[in-house]
Design a protein around this motif. Structure first.
Motif, PDB file in Angstrom:
ATOM      1  N   CYS A 167       0.636  -1.191   0.232  1.00 13.76           N
ATOM      2  CA  CYS A 167      -0.042  -0.300  -0.596  1.00 13.76           C
ATOM      3  C   CYS A 167       0.881   1.419  -0.172  1.00 13.76           C
ATOM      4  CB  CYS A 167      -1.297  -0.098   0.997  1.00 13.76           C
ATOM      5  SG  CYS A 167      -2.220  -1.121   0.896  1.00 13.76           S
ATOM      6  N   ALA A 168       2.375   1.447   0.776  1.00 16.68           N
ATOM      7  CA  ALA A 168       2.859   2.392   0.842  1.00 16.68           C
ATOM      8  C   ALA A 168       3.555   2.398  -0.280  1.00 16.68           C
ATOM      9  CB  ALA A 168       4.115   2.504   2.259  1.00 16.68           C
ATOM     10  N   ALA A 169       4.195   1.408  -1.485  1.00 16.54           N
ATOM     11  CA  ALA A 169       5.155   1.656  -2.132  1.00 16.54           C
ATOM     12  C   ALA A 169       3.500   2.122  -3.825  1.00 16.54           C
ATOM     13  CB  ALA A 169       4.758   0.552  -2.958  1.00 16.54           C
ATOM     14  N   ALA A 170       2.829   1.032  -3.598  1.00 16.88           N
ATOM     15  CA  ALA A 170       1.811   1.911  -4.353  1.00 16.88           C
ATOM     16  C   ALA A 170       0.976   3.484  -4.222  1.00 16.88           C
ATOM     17  CB  ALA A 170      -0.056   0.751  -4.450  1.00 16.88           C
ATOM     18  N   SER A 171       0.964   4.062  -3.222  1.00 14.84           N
ATOM     19  CA  SER A 171       0.991   5.266  -3.556  1.00 14.84           C
ATOM     20  C   SER A 171       1.747   6.549  -3.520  1.00 14.84           C
ATOM     21  CB  SER A 171       0.531   5.446  -1.876  1.00 14.84           C
ATOM     22  OG  SER A 171      -0.871   4.777  -1.352  1.00 14.84           O
ATOM     23  N   TRP A 172       3.641   5.843  -3.085  1.00 19.28           N
ATOM     24  CA  TRP A 172       3.920   6.292  -3.943  1.00 19.28           C
ATOM     25  C   TRP A 172       4.273   6.280  -5.171  1.00 19.28           C
ATOM     26  CZ3 TRP A 172       9.108   5.499  -5.838  1.00 19.28           C
ATOM     27  CH2 TRP A 172       9.779   6.359  -5.294  1.00 19.28           C
ATOM     28  N   PHE A 173       4.511   5.115  -6.031  1.00 26.07           N
ATOM     29  CA  PHE A 173       4.318   5.315  -7.830  1.00 26.07           C
ATOM     30  C   PHE A 173       3.353   6.127  -7.182  1.00 26.07           C
ATOM     31  CE2 PHE A 173       7.004   1.210  -6.679  1.00 26.07           C
ATOM     32  CZ  PHE A 173       8.397   2.169  -7.001  1.00 26.07           C
ATOM     33  N   LEU A 174       2.225   5.950  -7.243  1.00 24.91           N
ATOM     34  CA  LEU A 174       0.759   6.486  -8.194  1.00 24.91           C
ATOM     35  C   LEU A 174       0.758   8.224  -7.642  1.00 24.91           C
ATOM     36  CD1 LEU A 174      -2.142   4.287  -7.098  1.00 24.91           C
ATOM     37  CD2 LEU A 174      -1.012   4.868  -9.284  1.00 24.91           C
ATOM     38  N   SER A 175       1.748   8.571  -7.186  1.00 20.02           N
ATOM     39  CA  SER A 175       1.528   9.982  -6.328  1.00 20.02           C
ATOM     40  C   SER A 175       2.916  10.792  -7.737  1.00 20.02           C
ATOM     41  CB  SER A 175       1.707   9.740  -5.102  1.00 20.02           C
ATOM     42  OG  SER A 175       0.989   9.839  -4.241  1.00 20.02           O
ATOM     43  N   ILE A 176       3.892   9.658  -7.779  1.00 17.85           N
ATOM     44  CA  ILE A 176       5.469  10.191  -7.924  1.00 17.85           C
ATOM     45  C   ILE A 176       5.453  10.579  -9.982  1.00 17.85           C
ATOM     46  CG2 ILE A 176       7.536   9.242  -8.906  1.00 17.85           C
ATOM     47  CD1 ILE A 176       7.736  11.053  -6.398  1.00 17.85           C
ATOM     48  N   ALA A 177       3.612   8.962 -10.228  1.00 15.18           N
ATOM     49  CA  ALA A 177       3.474   9.123 -11.259  1.00 15.18           C
ATOM     50  C   ALA A 177       2.310  10.334 -11.599  1.00 15.18           C
ATOM     51  CB  ALA A 177       2.269   7.773 -11.654  1.00 15.18           C
ATOM     52  N   PHE A 178       1.851  10.529 -10.988  1.00 14.82           N
ATOM     53  CA  PHE A 178       0.974  11.773 -10.903  1.00 14.82           C
ATOM     54  C   PHE A 178       1.927  13.212 -11.028  1.00 14.82           C
ATOM     55  CE2 PHE A 178      -2.305  15.401  -8.530  1.00 14.82           C
ATOM     56  CZ  PHE A 178      -2.694  15.382 -10.072  1.00 14.82           C
ATOM     57  N   ILE A 179       2.708  13.308 -10.906  1.00 14.32           N
ATOM     58  CA  ILE A 179       3.491  14.843 -10.671  1.00 14.32           C
ATOM     59  C   ILE A 179       4.538  14.698 -11.888  1.00 14.32           C
ATOM     60  CG2 ILE A 179       6.032  15.394  -9.374  1.00 14.32           C
ATOM     61  CD1 ILE A 179       5.299  15.100  -6.993  1.00 14.32           C
ATOM     62  N   ILE A 180       4.815  14.012 -11.944  1.00 15.12           N
ATOM     63  CA  ILE A 180       5.726  14.347 -13.283  1.00 15.12           C
ATOM     64  C   ILE A 180       4.202  14.364 -14.821  1.00 15.12           C
ATOM     65  CG2 ILE A 180       6.665  12.177 -15.349  1.00 15.12           C
ATOM     66  CD1 ILE A 180       7.976  10.876 -13.296  1.00 15.12           C
ATOM     67  N   VAL A 181       3.367  13.822 -14.551  1.00 14.24           N
ATOM     68  CA  VAL A 181       2.571  13.533 -16.289  1.00 14.24           C
ATOM     69  C   VAL A 181       2.096  15.111 -15.622  1.00 14.24           C
ATOM     70  CG1 VAL A 181      -0.098  13.409 -16.866  1.00 14.24           C
ATOM     71  CG2 VAL A 181       1.699  11.470 -15.929  1.00 14.24           C
ATOM     72  N   ARG A 182       1.842  16.094 -14.536  1.00 18.01           N
ATOM     73  CA  ARG A 182       1.303  16.999 -14.483  1.00 18.01           C
ATOM     74  C   ARG A 182       2.480  17.654 -14.679  1.00 18.01           C
ATOM     75  NH1 ARG A 182      -2.228  18.284 -15.881  1.00 18.01           N
ATOM     76  NH2 ARG A 182      -2.006  20.668 -15.168  1.00 18.01           N
ATOM     77  N   ALA A 183       4.255  17.077 -14.168  1.00 21.97           N
ATOM     78  CA  ALA A 183       4.975  18.642 -14.663  1.00 21.97           C
ATOM     79  C   ALA A 183       5.190  18.826 -15.965  1.00 21.97           C
ATOM     80  CB  ALA A 183       6.294  18.114 -14.312  1.00 21.97           C
ATOM     81  N   ARG A 184       5.632  17.409 -16.714  1.00 17.68           N
ATOM     82  CA  ARG A 184       5.280  17.259 -18.657  1.00 17.68           C
ATOM     83  C   ARG A 184       3.669  18.343 -19.193  1.00 17.68           C
ATOM     84  NH1 ARG A 184       7.000  11.957 -20.982  1.00 17.68           N
ATOM     85  NH2 ARG A 184       9.403  12.319 -21.592  1.00 17.68           N
ATOM     86  N   ARG A 185       2.426  18.398 -18.929  1.00 19.24           N
ATOM     87  CA  ARG A 185       1.705  18.710 -19.415  1.00 19.24           C
ATOM     88  C   ARG A 185       2.007  20.500 -18.948  1.00 19.24           C
ATOM     89  NH1 ARG A 185      -4.494  16.813 -18.942  1.00 19.24           N
ATOM     90  NH2 ARG A 185      -4.153  16.223 -20.285  1.00 19.24           N
ATOM     91  N   CYS A 186       2.409  19.917 -17.922  1.00 19.71           N
ATOM     92  CA  CYS A 186       2.871  22.279 -17.623  1.00 19.71           C
ATOM     93  C   CYS A 186       3.747  22.575 -18.489  1.00 19.71           C
ATOM     94  CB  CYS A 186       3.211  22.680 -16.071  1.00 19.71           C
ATOM     95  SG  CYS A 186       1.274  22.260 -15.060  1.00 19.71           S
ATOM     96  N   THR A 187       5.142  22.086 -18.618  1.00 23.04           N
ATOM     97  CA  THR A 187       5.866  22.110 -19.526  1.00 23.04           C
ATOM     98  C   THR A 187       5.514  22.656 -20.854  1.00 23.04           C
ATOM     99  OG1 THR A 187       6.996  19.983 -19.911  1.00 23.04           O
ATOM    100  CG2 THR A 187       7.727  21.877 -18.129  1.00 23.04           C
TER     101      THR A 187
END
Length: 114
Positions: free
Chosen positions: A90-110
């Motif tokens: 559960c901890a790893a899944a939350s961490w990986f999903l959050s990192i993926a969300f941050i990366i996708v948002r950063a790519r969209r913003c740039t």
């Protein structure tokens, strides 16, 4: 066959000489700046999505980890838990999903900015 490299600076439509977007060009395409309320709503939606992605960590893993941290022997507490694998997943899944969300948002913003 001879290859040539074009060294001429390319001009991009809609940008002024300093590389800033021209509001008149964006308006001619039908693009309008977002109102402050829309920006606040978009930010709240993104925060809600981030919170949903962190729910497995907050509901399952965090109480276990806090309980272990408050114990005098945290290694012993964690080693004797029968559901430790589920807590770690559960901890790893939350961490990986959050990192993926941050990366996708950063790519969209740039991509939107450039």
């Amino acid at each position: 066959m001879i290859w040539e490299i074009d060294d001429a600076a390319r001009t991009i439509e809609g940008l002024d000489a300093h590389g800033r977007p021209m509001p008149g060009y964006a308006a001619s395409l039908g693009l309008l700046p977002a109102r402050p309320g829309q920006r606040v709503l978009a930010t709240l939606c993104e925060a809600a999505i981030a919170l949903i992605l962190l729910l497995p960590l907050l509901i399952v893993a965090l109480p276990v980890l806090v309980g272990a941290a408050l114990d005098p022997e945290p290694q012993q507490v964690l080693a004797t838990r029968s559901d430790l694998i589920i807590v770690l997943i559960c901890a790893a899944a939350s961490w990986f999903l959050s990192i993926a969300f941050i990366i996708v948002r950063a790519r969209r913003c740039t991509a939107a900015a450039g």
